[in-house]
Design a protein around this motif. Sequence first.
Motif, PDB file in Angstrom:
ATOM      1  N   PHE A  74      -0.037   5.102  -8.088  1.00  0.00           N
ATOM      2  CA  PHE A  74      -0.196   4.628  -6.718  1.00  0.00           C
ATOM      3  C   PHE A  74       0.412   5.631  -5.734  1.00  0.00           C
ATOM      4  O   PHE A  74       1.459   6.210  -5.976  1.00  0.00           O
ATOM      5  N   GLN A  75      -0.272   5.835  -4.627  1.00  0.00           N
ATOM      6  CA  GLN A  75       0.126   6.745  -3.548  1.00  0.00           C
ATOM      7  C   GLN A  75       0.108   8.215  -3.959  1.00  0.00           C
ATOM      8  O   GLN A  75       0.775   9.054  -3.348  1.00  0.00           O
ATOM      9  N   THR A  76      -0.669   8.525  -5.027  1.00  0.00           N
ATOM     10  CA  THR A  76      -0.900   9.933  -5.384  1.00  0.00           C
ATOM     11  C   THR A  76      -2.246  10.404  -4.863  1.00  0.00           C
ATOM     12  O   THR A  76      -2.635  11.548  -5.123  1.00  0.00           O
ATOM     13  N   PRO A 105      -0.258  -0.933  -0.054  1.00  0.00           N
ATOM     14  CA  PRO A 105       0.284  -1.780  -1.126  1.00  0.00           C
ATOM     15  C   PRO A 105      -0.210  -3.221  -1.102  1.00  0.00           C
ATOM     16  O   PRO A 105       0.566  -4.165  -0.993  1.00  0.00           O
ATOM     17  N   PHE A 106      -1.522  -3.394  -1.243  1.00  0.00           N
ATOM     18  CA  PHE A 106      -2.079  -4.738  -1.408  1.00  0.00           C
ATOM     19  C   PHE A 106      -3.212  -4.649  -2.416  1.00  0.00           C
ATOM     20  O   PHE A 106      -4.382  -4.508  -2.069  1.00  0.00           O
ATOM     21  N   TRP A 107      -2.851  -4.699  -3.684  1.00  0.00           N
ATOM     22  CA  TRP A 107      -3.792  -4.646  -4.792  1.00  0.00           C
ATOM     23  C   TRP A 107      -3.119  -5.297  -5.995  1.00  0.00           C
ATOM     24  O   TRP A 107      -1.899  -5.532  -5.981  1.00  0.00           O
ATOM     25  N   CYS A 108      -3.888  -5.592  -7.020  1.00  0.00           N
ATOM     26  CA  CYS A 108      -3.323  -6.313  -8.155  1.00  0.00           C
ATOM     27  C   CYS A 108      -4.223  -6.159  -9.376  1.00  0.00           C
ATOM     28  O   CYS A 108      -5.298  -5.563  -9.308  1.00  0.00           O
ATOM     29  N   THR A 109      -3.763  -6.715 -10.477  1.00  0.00           N
ATOM     30  CA  THR A 109      -4.560  -6.834 -11.709  1.00  0.00           C
ATOM     31  C   THR A 109      -4.780  -8.307 -11.987  1.00  0.00           C
ATOM     32  O   THR A 109      -3.835  -9.097 -11.938  1.00  0.00           O
ATOM     33  N   PHE A 114      -5.533   0.695  -3.207  1.00  0.00           N
ATOM     34  CA  PHE A 114      -4.801   1.470  -4.216  1.00  0.00           C
ATOM     35  C   PHE A 114      -5.007   2.972  -4.015  1.00  0.00           C
ATOM     36  O   PHE A 114      -4.050   3.755  -4.027  1.00  0.00           O
ATOM     37  N   ALA A 115      -6.255   3.374  -3.811  1.00  0.00           N
ATOM     38  CA  ALA A 115      -6.573   4.796  -3.709  1.00  0.00           C
ATOM     39  C   ALA A 115      -5.994   5.434  -2.451  1.00  0.00           C
ATOM     40  O   ALA A 115      -5.674   6.627  -2.444  1.00  0.00           O
ATOM     41  N   ARG A 116      -5.849   4.647  -1.393  1.00  0.00           N
ATOM     42  CA  ARG A 116      -5.345   5.193  -0.142  1.00  0.00           C
ATOM     43  C   ARG A 116      -3.833   5.019   0.034  1.00  0.00           C
ATOM     44  O   ARG A 116      -3.260   5.542   0.999  1.00  0.00           O
TER      45      ARG A 116
END
Length: 279
Positions: free
Chosen positions: A28-30, A99-103, A94-96
Amino acid sequence: MTDTDTQRLAGVAAQAATLVGPALVEAFQTRPDVAFKRDRHDPVTVHDRAAEERIRDFIMAAVPDSTVVGEEDGTRGTGRVHWYVDPIDGTANFARGLPFWCTSVAAVVDGAVVAGAICDPVRGDVFTASTAGAWCNDVPMRSTGATEETAAMLVTSYPGATGIETDRERVLARTAELISTYATVRRPGSTALNLAYVAAGRVDVALGIGINAWDVAAGALMVRQAGGHYFGLRRASPDGPVPDPAWQRPGYLAMVGTLDPEATTVRSLFVDRYDLAGL
């Protein structure tokens, strides 16, 4: 299945969803490379596919009598327990680096969702549900909040680009009515987390059109088991209502248990073209 059986499946779902968390947080954040599936609004990364593979392998080992239906790799296996897996719900965020994503992982037996888990590894939240109840970090959830729409927060992915392109006037009129009616309207970008937040009472209403079963299966169960309301939306058929489960429908409406689903603005706005089905 008994509550004990579904609790075990919920545990497997939670283990599977949290298994991939550390690797996803590291990525994340890469700003990973992004490819696209249907169009530029539907991104995918190598991390989506890698996470789904790890989840599938774990589930097949833990519950051999399984079929895994994944967003990225389709259906694998022929077992009785069907698992609906979204390895990263909110891939665009996630790609950008937002921080609002999940599994999300859900277990379906004989056409009914019986267990599920949604893991937000950034915040450290693990939402789970079974036929016995719904929990956030092992604390029981109650889907309570606003008692009137004018005081409620709505989170939504509506309208989408396709809707605007094909039915601009109607879509924009509906959107204006939603913004005028609700106290706050937000587009956070993860259907599964939207539903988990309704179950937890963090937001009051969630609405989506053009979604898939892996987006909503776990969250739909959570909302209902926490005492909220969940409805599936489908374009009305001239032959009458289609008798499919709510969690398989390509749209949804969820709200906290303290709101009246019969009096909701969403129902009045969409009743002309959609029919609603409970879970």
